[in-house]
Enzyme design. Structure first.
Site, PDB file in Angstrom:
ATOM      1  N   GLN A 262      -6.629 -12.733  14.736  1.00 34.68           N
ATOM      2  CA  GLN A 262      -5.978 -13.303  13.556  1.00 34.68           C
ATOM      3  C   GLN A 262      -6.034 -14.819  13.562  1.00 34.68           C
ATOM      4  O   GLN A 262      -6.187 -15.446  12.512  1.00 34.68           O
ATOM      5  CB  GLN A 262      -4.533 -12.816  13.465  1.00 34.68           C
ATOM      6  CG  GLN A 262      -4.408 -11.341  13.186  1.00 34.68           C
ATOM      7  CD  GLN A 262      -5.252 -10.901  12.010  1.00 34.68           C
ATOM      8  OE1 GLN A 262      -4.993 -11.248  10.872  1.00 34.68           O
ATOM      9  NE2 GLN A 262      -6.309 -10.145  12.283  1.00 34.68           N
ATOM     10  N   HIS A 265      -8.883 -16.628  11.714  1.00 36.75           N
ATOM     11  CA  HIS A 265      -8.971 -16.667  10.254  1.00 36.75           C
ATOM     12  C   HIS A 265      -8.942 -18.106   9.748  1.00 36.75           C
ATOM     13  O   HIS A 265      -9.805 -18.528   8.988  1.00 36.75           O
ATOM     14  CB  HIS A 265      -7.818 -15.883   9.619  1.00 36.75           C
ATOM     15  CG  HIS A 265      -8.126 -14.435   9.417  1.00 36.75           C
ATOM     16  ND1 HIS A 265      -9.049 -14.000   8.504  1.00 36.75           N
ATOM     17  CD2 HIS A 265      -7.626 -13.330  10.007  1.00 36.75           C
ATOM     18  CE1 HIS A 265      -9.108 -12.675   8.543  1.00 36.75           C
ATOM     19  NE2 HIS A 265      -8.264 -12.245   9.442  1.00 36.75           N
ATOM     20  N   GLU A 330       2.807  -9.296   8.936  1.00 35.16           N
ATOM     21  CA  GLU A 330       1.754  -8.607   8.186  1.00 35.16           C
ATOM     22  C   GLU A 330       1.186  -7.464   9.029  1.00 35.16           C
ATOM     23  O   GLU A 330       1.118  -6.324   8.587  1.00 35.16           O
ATOM     24  CB  GLU A 330       0.660  -9.613   7.837  1.00 35.16           C
ATOM     25  CG  GLU A 330      -0.524  -9.020   7.099  1.00 35.16           C
ATOM     26  CD  GLU A 330      -1.652 -10.028   6.917  1.00 35.16           C
ATOM     27  OE1 GLU A 330      -2.531  -9.753   6.068  1.00 35.16           O
ATOM     28  OE2 GLU A 330      -1.689 -11.052   7.622  1.00 35.16           O
ATOM     29  N   HIS A 331       0.765  -7.779  10.242  1.00 32.84           N
ATOM     30  CA  HIS A 331       0.234  -6.780  11.182  1.00 32.84           C
ATOM     31  C   HIS A 331       1.139  -6.730  12.411  1.00 32.84           C
ATOM     32  O   HIS A 331       1.436  -7.771  12.998  1.00 32.84           O
ATOM     33  CB  HIS A 331      -1.173  -7.147  11.659  1.00 32.84           C
ATOM     34  CG  HIS A 331      -2.150  -7.414  10.557  1.00 32.84           C
ATOM     35  ND1 HIS A 331      -2.489  -8.691  10.158  1.00 32.84           N
ATOM     36  CD2 HIS A 331      -2.857  -6.570   9.777  1.00 32.84           C
ATOM     37  CE1 HIS A 331      -3.377  -8.632   9.178  1.00 32.84           C
ATOM     38  NE2 HIS A 331      -3.609  -7.358   8.916  1.00 32.84           N
ATOM     39  N   ASP A 364      -8.457  -3.609   9.634  1.00 35.16           N
ATOM     40  CA  ASP A 364      -9.097  -4.515   8.683  1.00 35.16           C
ATOM     41  C   ASP A 364     -10.306  -3.881   8.015  1.00 35.16           C
ATOM     42  O   ASP A 364     -10.603  -4.168   6.856  1.00 35.16           O
ATOM     43  CB  ASP A 364      -9.556  -5.794   9.398  1.00 35.16           C
ATOM     44  CG  ASP A 364      -8.506  -6.886   9.365  1.00 35.16           C
ATOM     45  OD1 ASP A 364      -7.485  -6.708   8.675  1.00 35.16           O
ATOM     46  OD2 ASP A 364      -8.706  -7.915  10.026  1.00 35.16           O
ATOM     47  N   HIS A 423      24.706   2.116 -31.174  1.00 38.18           N
ATOM     48  CA  HIS A 423      24.381   2.984 -30.046  1.00 38.18           C
ATOM     49  C   HIS A 423      25.305   4.199 -30.042  1.00 38.18           C
ATOM     50  O   HIS A 423      24.861   5.343 -29.873  1.00 38.18           O
ATOM     51  CB  HIS A 423      24.545   2.229 -28.716  1.00 38.18           C
ATOM     52  CG  HIS A 423      23.400   1.344 -28.348  1.00 38.18           C
ATOM     53  ND1 HIS A 423      23.062   0.235 -29.060  1.00 38.18           N
ATOM     54  CD2 HIS A 423      22.509   1.438 -27.321  1.00 38.18           C
ATOM     55  CE1 HIS A 423      22.017  -0.351 -28.491  1.00 38.18           C
ATOM     56  NE2 HIS A 423      21.660   0.367 -27.433  1.00 38.18           N
TER      57      HIS A 423
END
Length: 438
Positions: A262, A265, A330-331, A364, A423
């Site tokens: 990661q 990235h 996230e992971h 992924d 109503h």
């Protein structure tokens, strides 16, 4: 200087250190915001002409019409046919696994009839048209094509329109091959904020879509944020994140490489390891120091780990799970001997990888679940991209005559309480003993 920060959950300043570690400045660059707003407004007003101008300016592609920027299906098929056998097989296997997983997410219309004969339910319908943004140029993300297009088609979306920039007119063959396998319907060689605008507002050539999904640069993210409400969007994703909970039984090199996966990235990516075994943290750090020089993206990894990474010594595995829930990554890898022992303690994570063989990289590309995941602690309240993102739910209500006699007085009473007399009257008109009275 140490490659990565070391924190201890028992330190008096741990909460403050963790808060600083997780802090991410999501404020937008004003110049990007202004440029994006101008492009969106221009495309909304001038349509095709604006798209052509921005494509010529930013991608150096000149065309007489937007129609000329459409990449024909035969080119995708040719790209698929020309892939090396191993690459094509890998792409086909990934597509099959992603499709198989997402088919299990598809919701169906349901109804029931209650005791008074009133039918209630939920009608499930797919979106009509979806726009898929795919980065172009040096970046090639065929996996993102599959992860976005396949759930949409499984949901029953009639038309998936892909846009991808083609700088200098160069079409990325593996991206086109993925479009062919993913069920994409049309592909346009346009990108940037102008592509998002064309999808959201429509032009004389490109019909507007109902939702825009897919990753992009800062201009694309800004454009998606601005068109939300006109169309749906998947999410505004932050930097990639991995958090690993380890019990010290996984080979340190494996965990080190998972953290690298990661961190490579970009410099803002985040990689964190939680473990109650201080000696194991030492082993992982040593493995990282030894392996880093072998990484082609070593400079990016080093910056990411130094700025936003951490090895955190916890009191126990239970505490590690508690901290993980606060981070809501996230992971999340539970790299332990018996991962199922700990998974019930996890409440907030985009994707959970169980056991030492479940590397995040498999998720992924080819495990099957979607890799479009909530970042920046949004896993506390949001979910991975899925078939449900491409389906709508409409309530079904068919009140029986008997049901109207029971529900009418309730609605009337509540409506009067709110001062909404029409109503109340609307409900009261149905208070009859037989249809012949009205």
């Amino acid at each position: 200087m140490s490659l990565i920060k070391r924190l201890n959950s028992q330190s008096g300043d741990f909460d403050a250190c963790l808060r600083t570690l997780l802090a991410f400045d999501a404020s937008q660059d004003e110049s990007i915001e202004q440029a994006t707003a101008a492009i969106l407004k221009d495309v909304a007003q001038r349509g095709d002409d604006a798209v052509l101008e921005y494509t010529a300016r930013f991608d150096r592609v000149s065309a007489d019409s937007v129609a000329a920027l459409e990449i024909p299906r035969h080119e995708w098929q040719a790209a698929l046919a020309a892939l090396p056998a191993a690459q094509r097989s890998a792409l086909e296997s990934a597509a099959q696994r992603v499709r198989s997983y997402h088919e299990r997410q598809r919701a169906e219309t349901w109804t029931y009839t209650d005791e008074d004969g009133t039918l209630l339910g939920q009608k499930i319908t797919p979106l009509d048209r979806v726009g898929l943004y795919v980065p172009g140029g040096k970046a090639a993300y065929p996996s993102s094509v599959l992860m976005n297009a396949i759930p949409a088609k499984v949901a029953g979306v009639q038309e998936v329109i892909m846009v991808t920039p083609t700088p200098d007119g160069v079409h990325n063959p593996i991206v086109l091959a993925a479009a062919a396998l993913g069920g994409v319907d049309r592909v346009w060689g346009i990108g940037g904020a102008q592509a998002v605008a064309a999808l959201a507002y429509g032009t004389s050539t490109i019909k507007p879509v109902d939702k825009i999904v897919g990753p992009g640069n800062a201009y694309v993210a800004a454009a998606k944020r601005r068109v939300f409400g006109v169309v749906g969007i998947d999410m505004i994703a932050g930097p990639s994140e991995i958090l690993i909970i380890a019990d010290g039984t996984t080979p340190p090199d494996w965990v080190a490489m998972d953290l690298f996966s990661q961190a490579e990235h970009d410099e803002l990516a985040q990689a964190i390891l939680l473990c109650p075994d201080a000696a194991y943290l030492d082993q992982v750090e040593a493995a990282m120091e030894r392996l880093l020089p072998t990484m082609p993206r070593a400079k990016i990894i080093r910056t990411s780990l130094g700025d936003r990474g951490a090895l955190i010594h916890t009191q126990s595995m239970e505490e590690a799970c508690e901290i993980a829930n606060h981070i809501a990554p996230e992971h999340l890898e539970i790299s332990t001997e018996n991962p199922m022992q700990w998974v019930d303690l996890i409440r907030h994570a985009g994707a959970i990888f169980l056991g030492r063989y479940s590397s995040e990289s498999l998720g992924d590309y080819c495990a099957g679940p979607n890799h479009v995941l909530p970042t920046s602690r949004t896993a506390r309240f949001s979910s991975p991209l899925g078939v449900y993102d491409f389906q709508k739910r409409s309530s079904l209500i068919q009140v029986s005559q008997h049901g109207a006699q029971l529900l009418g007085p309730i609605a009337s009473t509540l409506a009067h309480g709110e001062g909404l007399y029409a109503h109340a009257a609307s409900a009261e008109y149905r208070l009859t003993t037989s249809d012949s009275e009205h």
